[in-house]
Design a protein around this motif. Structure first.
Motif, PDB file in Angstrom:
ATOM      1  N   LYS A   1     -35.613  31.016  26.469  1.00  0.00           N
ATOM      2  CA  LYS A   1     -34.161  31.172  26.566  1.00  0.00           C
ATOM      3  C   LYS A   1     -33.823  32.648  26.575  1.00  0.00           C
ATOM      4  N   CYS A   2     -32.716  32.980  27.231  1.00  0.00           N
ATOM      5  CA  CYS A   2     -32.218  34.357  27.167  1.00  0.00           C
ATOM      6  C   CYS A   2     -30.710  34.348  27.361  1.00  0.00           C
TER       7      CYS A   2
ATOM      8  N   THR B   1     -25.658  41.965  23.178  1.00  0.00           N
ATOM      9  CA  THR B   1     -24.798  42.802  22.330  1.00  0.00           C
ATOM     10  C   THR B   1     -23.583  42.041  21.822  1.00  0.00           C
ATOM     11  N   ARG B   2     -23.355  40.840  22.356  1.00  0.00           N
ATOM     12  CA  ARG B   2     -22.134  40.088  22.014  1.00  0.00           C
ATOM     13  C   ARG B   2     -22.473  38.774  21.324  1.00  0.00           C
TER      14      ARG B   2
ATOM     15  N   VAL C   1     -39.418  40.307  27.629  1.00  0.00           N
ATOM     16  CA  VAL C   1     -40.752  40.890  27.547  1.00  0.00           C
ATOM     17  C   VAL C   1     -40.721  41.858  26.365  1.00  0.00           C
ATOM     18  N   PHE C   2     -41.410  41.494  25.306  1.00  0.00           N
ATOM     19  CA  PHE C   2     -41.362  42.272  24.076  1.00  0.00           C
ATOM     20  C   PHE C   2     -42.459  43.329  24.037  1.00  0.00           C
ATOM     21  N   THR C   3     -42.149  44.452  23.414  1.00  0.00           N
ATOM     22  CA  THR C   3     -43.138  45.513  23.236  1.00  0.00           C
ATOM     23  C   THR C   3     -44.207  45.038  22.262  1.00  0.00           C
ATOM     24  N   PRO C   4     -45.394  45.629  22.328  1.00  0.00           N
ATOM     25  CA  PRO C   4     -46.422  45.272  21.345  1.00  0.00           C
ATOM     26  C   PRO C   4     -45.945  45.475  19.905  1.00  0.00           C
ATOM     27  N   GLU C   5     -45.178  46.527  19.652  1.00  0.00           N
ATOM     28  CA  GLU C   5     -44.657  46.770  18.309  1.00  0.00           C
ATOM     29  C   GLU C   5     -43.752  45.638  17.845  1.00  0.00           C
ATOM     30  N   ASN C   6     -42.980  45.078  18.768  1.00  0.00           N
ATOM     31  CA  ASN C   6     -42.103  43.970  18.439  1.00  0.00           C
ATOM     32  C   ASN C   6     -42.912  42.707  18.127  1.00  0.00           C
TER      33      ASN C   6
ATOM     34  N   ASN D   1     -31.406  43.678  17.654  1.00  0.00           N
ATOM     35  CA  ASN D   1     -30.369  42.647  17.629  1.00  0.00           C
ATOM     36  C   ASN D   1     -30.798  41.343  18.274  1.00  0.00           C
ATOM     37  N   THR D   2     -31.887  41.316  19.056  1.00  0.00           N
ATOM     38  CA  THR D   2     -32.315  40.048  19.626  1.00  0.00           C
ATOM     39  C   THR D   2     -32.734  39.053  18.548  1.00  0.00           C
TER      40      THR D   2
END
Length: 186
Positions: A121-122, A127-128, A163-168, A181-182
């Motif tokens: 899902k996205c 931001t809202r 697509v998440f960063t490796p840190e995430n 905020n995601t």
């Protein structure tokens, strides 16, 4: 100065003056089925597996992250790891995590599980929080469907499709939440 560069057997390039040495980065190749290990603290580690590339989401790597937390000294068999319960699915760049030293590839196993049930899902605008009718969903390598408001079942059974960063990914492995905020929309 002015002397030519010379190629070395290890793929590096060395300038003949002794002041500069440039090492060319090796390209990291990951393949469907690769299993990765992540150290989550000094005493524990977790595993995930690259299961497919998703053309719907920038052809990014889709991983399945296993719930079980292992002792840092344990060396489970790959077949045991991939039989474990899945904690979550996510999109990321597995090779970037290797380059940054955040995880290591420990092997490859063909068993990648079923993918038909996985729904991502996205939101159109993360931001809202006040807008609830801008959700889209999709299954791996299928068309995106605009659903508007997520029903309770989709809220619980779908996974965030960025697509998440490796840190995430590491943060979610350690804390159960993505950074930023995601995480509000998980």
């Amino acid at each position: 100065t002015g002397e030519p560069d010379r190629a070395c057997d290890d793929g590096s390039v060395q300038r003949c003056d002794s002041f500069a040495v440039r090492i060319m980065a090796k390209r990291i190749i990951t393949k469907v089925g690769d299993v990765f290990c992540v150290k989550i603290d000094d005493e524990h580690k977790r595993y995930f597996q690259y299961i497919i590339s998703d053309l719907t989401c920038l052809n990014s790597d889709v991983i399945r992250v296993f719930k079980k937390v292992y002792s840092i000294d344990e060396e489970p068999e790959l077949s045991e790891i991939v039989k474990g319960e899945v904690d979550f699915y996510s999109h990321c760049m597995t090779s970037a995590g290797i380059k940054r030293g955040l995880w290591e590839k420990v092997g490859n196993i063909k068993e990648v599980g079923e993918i038909e049930h996985i729904v991502f899902k996205c939101k159109m605008d993360y931001t809202r929080e006040d807008i609830e009718d801008d959700w889209r969903i999709w299954r791996i390598n299928q068309d995106i469907i605009r659903v508007g408001v997520l029903n309770d079942e989709l809220k619980k059974s779908s996974f965030l499709g960025s697509v998440f960063t490796p840190e995430n990914i590491i943060n979610k492995l350690k804390t159960g939440r993505y950074l930023g905020n995601t995480s509000t929309f998980e």
